[in-house]
Structure formats: C-alpha cells, structure tokens
Design an enzyme around this catalytic site. Structure first.
Site, PDB file in Angstrom:
ATOM      1  N   HIS A   1      41.379  32.795  47.972  1.00  0.00           N
ATOM      2  CA  HIS A   1      41.096  32.830  49.404  1.00  0.00           C
ATOM      3  C   HIS A   1      40.319  34.071  49.819  1.00  0.00           C
ATOM      4  O   HIS A   1      40.475  35.148  49.253  1.00  0.00           O
ATOM      5  CB  HIS A   1      42.406  32.749  50.196  1.00  0.00           C
ATOM      6  CG  HIS A   1      43.419  33.787  49.795  1.00  0.00           C
ATOM      7  ND1 HIS A   1      43.420  35.057  50.305  1.00  0.00           N
ATOM      8  CD2 HIS A   1      44.461  33.737  48.930  1.00  0.00           C
ATOM      9  CE1 HIS A   1      44.427  35.748  49.788  1.00  0.00           C
ATOM     10  NE2 HIS A   1      45.067  34.970  48.944  1.00  0.00           N
ATOM     11  N   ASP A   2      39.422  33.879  50.800  1.00  0.00           N
ATOM     12  CA  ASP A   2      38.668  34.955  51.442  1.00  0.00           C
ATOM     13  C   ASP A   2      37.680  35.652  50.512  1.00  0.00           C
ATOM     14  O   ASP A   2      37.207  36.755  50.820  1.00  0.00           O
ATOM     15  CB  ASP A   2      39.615  36.004  52.064  1.00  0.00           C
ATOM     16  CG  ASP A   2      40.617  35.377  53.015  1.00  0.00           C
ATOM     17  OD1 ASP A   2      40.177  34.808  54.024  1.00  0.00           O
ATOM     18  OD2 ASP A   2      41.831  35.442  52.738  1.00  0.00           O
TER      19      ASP A   2
ATOM     20  N   GLY B   1      42.091  36.743  45.378  1.00  0.00           N
ATOM     21  CA  GLY B   1      41.743  36.701  46.790  1.00  0.00           C
ATOM     22  C   GLY B   1      41.011  37.940  47.269  1.00  0.00           C
ATOM     23  O   GLY B   1      41.206  39.045  46.751  1.00  0.00           O
TER      24      GLY B   1
END
Length: 276
Positions: free
Chosen positions: A127-128, A145
């Site tokens: 994520h991100d 992430g």
C-alpha cells in the site's frame, strides 16, 4: 451503471460488477473478476482467473495474467476500511500471482504505478507505494508499504524492499537482497542485509550514457562514500562545483534532498547504513 465499450470482448464466464468501466477493445477472459469501481483502459487484456478490484484504474494496453490480484485492499492493521485507490499507467504487464494493493487510510490513500513496467510472477507491491516507469520486478520480489521505486530500476528475484525505503533511478538490486535503507541512483546493491557492491555500469551503458558521464558518476560515488559522513561529503561536493551536474548531480540531490526515515545503503565496508 456499468460502461462497457461495444468493442470489448468479455467471456461469458467472467464476472464484471455493475459500475465497472471497460475500454475499447479490452479483453476479459474466463473466470476473471472486475470490481464495481474498476476502470480498464483501451486494449487492456485480462487472462483467465485474473482479478481487478477496488478503486483501481488500469491504463491502456495493460495485461493481467492468471491468478494476479490487482487492487486488493491494503494489508495494514491501521487501515480504517475506507475506499482507497490504485492508479496504474499504460503498458504494464502483471504476470501470474502478482499482487498490488491500493493505498491506505493512514498513508495518503493511493498507490501509484507508472508506465511500461514488468511485474514477474508472484511479485508484490504494498500500500501507498510509488513505482516509476520502465521498472522490472522479478519473480517473488516484495516491496513493502510506502516505498518509492524510481524509473528504470531492476529488482532481481526474491529481493525484499523494506517499507518507506526509496530506490533511486536506474539502481540494480541483486537477487535475495534485503534492502532496509535508501539506495542512491545508479547503485548496484547485493546481499542480506544489503550493501552497495558498486555501480550499475551495465545499466548506465544500456541507457546510452557516455563514458564521461559514467566516470563522473563513479567519481561522485567515491567522493560521497569516502571517510566522513555521507551528507557532509555530498554537501562539500556540491559546494565545490565538481561533478555537480548531470547524473552525478542526481546522486548528490538524492542524498541531500530526500525526505526519508531510512538511512542510506552504503558500500560493503559500511553495511549498517550512513550517519547524518
């Protein structure tokens, strides 16, 4: 309401949720799943058993191979369950078993992948993350992430990139390397824990850099990682005006301007990271 281009080809055994957008000449194979918030660009091809879910946008000419899951929810215990996004550029290839997560509620809410990237079997992007252009993730690469991988980076098989790490442009990460600190542009990184084994000279040559440019990068590399602190050496090199342009300047700027919680990956004699 689902918006499916008239030229798209969708196998009768696929599931396309109401609300999905399917571009011109897209192809969706048997047993694929396309979520309600997914947007597939023109000429996107999903082979059988591929999944595109979440608020995910795939650019034109992307290909998703069997068992890949593009746009899965972030694997973070801090995520509050709100809708987050994944944006993918054009002409990316996701081979078998690849997983790319959307952003998280605590990390900006968006994962971004650029253009012309190749994700080989079972590689993962958390994520991100921010992935640039012309990047290759070999089999079983894991990117944690919030990491950033800049243009033309190659991550060899089984490499693991720690969360929040930044990998500079055209770096080469060796197979099974465990990268816990930031990597300067053009570096070649190996081992676990990872250290710099030199410069990605082959990559620079393939990119068309002249011998003069490559030698300038080498001199900057040697000066920055000489005795003393890396940041101090980089600042002195910048102030002196020597090697402070082109690719060498790119390395200096990476060292001085990065906003990162991680140390820098350093040459083999200084494996544990730099001191500011």
């Amino acid at each position: 309401m689902t918006n499916i281009a008239s030229s798209a080809k969708i196998d009768s055994r696929a599931i396309v949720e109401d609300g999905a957008v399917i571009g011109e000449h897209a192809e969706i194979g048997a047993f694929c799943y396309v979520g309600a918030n997914a947007v597939l660009g023109d000429n996107v091809k999903l082979l059988h058993h591929a999944v595109v879910e979440g608020a995910t946008r795939l650019g034109d000419d992307c290909q998703v191979f069997p068992m890949a899951v593009i746009g899965g929810a972030p694997q973070s215990i801090r995520h509050d369950g709100s809708q987050t996004r994944l944006e993918v550029g054009r002409n990316c290839v996701f081979r078998e078993g690849v997983t790319i997560n959307t952003g998280s509620s605590h990390g900006g809410g968006e994962t971004v992948v650029g253009h012309d990237n190749l994700f080989l079997a079972n590689s993962h992007v958390g994520h991100d993350c921010r992935i640039g252009n012309n990047v290759i993730l070999s089999n079983n690469v894991m990117v944690g992430g919030h990491a950033t991988v800049h243009d033309r980076v190659i991550l060899s098989g089984g490499a693991a990139i720690h969360q929040f790490v930044q990998i500079g442009r055209q770096a080469f990460i060796g197979g099974l390397a465990g990268v816990v600190n930031d990597v300067i542009p053009y570096a070649m990184v190996v081992d676990n824990p990872a250290f710099m084994g030199g410069l990605n000279v082959v990559g620079m040559q393939r990119a068309g850099m002249s011998k003069g440019e490559i030698h300038a990068v080498r001199r900057a590399y040697q000066a920055i990682f000489a005795a003393g602190t890396v940041i101090g050496n980089a600042r002195a090199l910048l102030e002196s005006g020597d090697e402070a342009e082109g690719a060498a300047r790119e390395i200096i700027d990476f060292v001085l301007d990065r906003d990162s919680e991680r140390a820098l990956t350093t040459p083999g004699s200084r494996r544990r990271g730099s001191k500011a």
